[in-house]
Write an enzyme that holds these catalytic residues in place. Structure first.
Site, mmCIF file in Angstrom:
data_model
loop_
_atom_site.group_PDB
_atom_site.id
_atom_site.type_symbol
_atom_site.label_atom_id
_atom_site.label_comp_id
_atom_site.label_asym_id
_atom_site.label_seq_id
_atom_site.Cartn_x
_atom_site.Cartn_y
_atom_site.Cartn_z
ATOM 1 C CG ASP A 257 -1.726 -1.103 1.616
ATOM 2 O OD1 ASP A 257 -2.375 -1.813 0.327
ATOM 3 O OD2 ASP A 257 -2.225 -1.654 2.385
ATOM 4 C CE1 TYR A 323 2.158 -7.709 4.309
ATOM 5 C CE2 TYR A 323 2.480 -9.772 4.651
ATOM 6 C CZ TYR A 323 2.564 -8.732 3.541
ATOM 7 O OH TYR A 323 1.830 -8.960 2.657
ATOM 8 C CE1 TYR A 395 -6.061 -8.009 -0.429
ATOM 9 C CE2 TYR A 395 -7.501 -9.578 -0.470
ATOM 10 C CZ TYR A 395 -7.430 -8.927 -1.095
ATOM 11 O OH TYR A 395 -7.085 -8.470 -3.094
#
Ligand SMILES: [Zn+2]
Ligand SMILES: [Zn+2]
Length: 459
Positions: A257, A323, A395
């Site tokens: 993103d 992440y 996601y």
């Protein structure tokens, strides 16, 4: 009998050595068609005890002189490639339909198969190609040459060329295939898109129509872009310059993103340079240059010269992602519940219905994605840091928030409180089955330690 065939071919009219030899191109590997033709003409003259008479390509009714232009065409190609760096080439030829018809008639008149031997197109490609290779000390490559020269025989008059020894320039079209640089990028600041993002109000022009005519676009301040810069805009100009190309295209292995940073191991990318005049810039020097110019917002690492297959590899190779997320909880969470929720998510397969935020046009669909590993620290009852390793396509924001129940299980669901990612970093992008960086996808040698030492001392 080959002598009979040669006699029949010679009876059709004046035929040059190449055109005489070409119907026998499959015989005696190692000879040129001109050598075959010359030998046949000699054999027929001896057998018939006739005076030997050679035929100039200029007088040949089949090729109309083109078989005498190999040298001149090759030199024209070499001139057109002046200033272009290449290691491999290919030559293609467009033969005039009338000459192709002559080739057919020659064989028909001599009672040979219509496709006996080889075509003039093939001979031209090979003979001109051989000469280009010798003049430039490069290799032919039929699959993916660095440069491709297309010769249009109708673009020049062979008889004029036989006189002058030169070919008019527009008969030769030189194409330079793209070159590729692979690397990994880190995005150390948020709000930097991966690729350039034209302003949605002015379409990238930076201009809007005001009462007094054109004025700078209010939305983007006249830059034409939604954001000040992008990874692509940081990397591309340096690579295009170093390769002296016309333009460049950025290909990323997925994208984070805009508001997520890309840290640690970075994300693979390929910069494709169109019409490069230089194909082997020093990747270590290029890397230093990009990093110095980016001044901390973006960094690149491990740059290497790559094959064109690397583009598809970065786009298609399945990759898992690491992440780091800052998470806020709506209601207080205690340590034991937090640890238990993470333990539940570790190794689990998550059902995720396409998030609302992703693409309104994309059909909704439930995907299964695996959480390979997850851990975290509860910083307070309202805040945590979560680190996770997930299958490609997971996601993460929705794994934390549950996305209104569309992701199951989720951290919010297990803790029975609203949870939201307030900051997200991608910390690694790794090939699922094997690393992205396989040697077969590179054109240069692996980077040595000393390259990177130079990099450090240069800072
Ligand atoms: Zn000929
Ligand atoms: Zn604008």
């Amino acid at each position: 009998m080959i002598t009979e065939d040669a006699r029949a071919l010679l009876a059709t009219g004046a035929v040059c050595d190449s055109c005489l030899g070409r119907p026998f191109a499959e015989r005696s590997f190692g000879l040129t068609n001109a050598e075959r033709g010359r030998a046949l003409r000699t054999t027929v003259a001896l057998a018939d005890d006739e005076d030997f008479e050679s035929t100039d390509p200029a007088d040949c009714w089949v090729c109309e002189g083109y078989c005498g232009t190999f040298d001149a065409v090759a030199e024209t190609i070499v001139d057109a490639l002046e200033g272009v760096e290449f290691a491999t080439y290919q030559v293609g030829t467009r033969v005039p339909p009338l000459v192709e018809e002559n080739e057919r008639l020659l064989r028909e008149d001599a009672d040979l198969e219509p496709d006996a031997g080889e075509s003039m197109k093939r001979e031209m490609n090979r003979e001109v190609g051989r000469r280009v290779g010798a003049l430039t000390e490069t290799e032919v490559d039929f699959d993916r040459p660095d440069v491709l020269a297309v010769v249009d025989l109708e673009g020049f008059d062979p008889l004029e060329t036989l006189e002058s020894g030169s070919v008019t320039g527009h008969a030769v079209d030189v194409q330079i295939n793209p070159a590729f640089v692979y690397g990994r990028y880190r995005k150390l600041e948020r709000d930097i898109p991966q690729t350039e993002w034209p302003c949605r109000e002015c379409g990238g022009s930076g201009i809007q129509l005001g009462d007094d005519g054109e004025e700078p676009c209010d939305y983007c301040g006249g830059s034409g872009y939604m954001y000040d810069t992008s990874v692509e805009q940081v990397v591309r100009p340096h690579v295009v310059d170093a390769m002296d190309g016309d333009e460049g295209t950025f290909h990323g292995a997925g994208r984070e993103d805009v508001d997520a940073r890309m840290l640690e191991g970075g994300r693979p990318f390929v910069l494709e340079v169109k019409r490069p005049r230089v194909r082997d810039p020093d990747p270590a020097a290029l890397e230093r240059e990009i990093n110095a110019a980016a001044d901390g917002s973006v960094e690149v690492d491990g740059l290497r010269l790559a094959t064109y297959e690397m583009v598809e590899r970065v786009k298609e190779h399945d990759a898992s992602k690491h992440y780091r997320a800052d998470v806020e909880f709506a209601e207080p969470v205690d340590e034991a519940d937090f640890e238990a929720a993470l333990a539940d998510l570790e190794g689990t397969t998550v059902d995720q219905y396409t998030p609302e935020r992703v693409d309104h046009r994309r059909a909704g669909l439930t995907r299964e994605r695996t959480v390979y590993g997850i851990d975290g620290d509860l910083r307070s009852s309202a805040e945590a840091e979560v680190r996770l390793h997930g299958e490609g396509g997971l996601y993460v924001k929705e794994l934390i928030s549950s996305d209104g129940g569309r992701t199951e299980p989720s951290l919010a669901g297990l803790l029975e409180t609203d949870a939201e990612v307030t900051a997200l970093d991608v910390t690694g992008v790794e090939g699922e089955s094997e690393p992205f960086e396989r040697e077969e996808y590179f054109l240069d040698e692996p980077r040595s330690e000393s390259d990177d030492e130079v990099a450090e001392t240069a800072d």
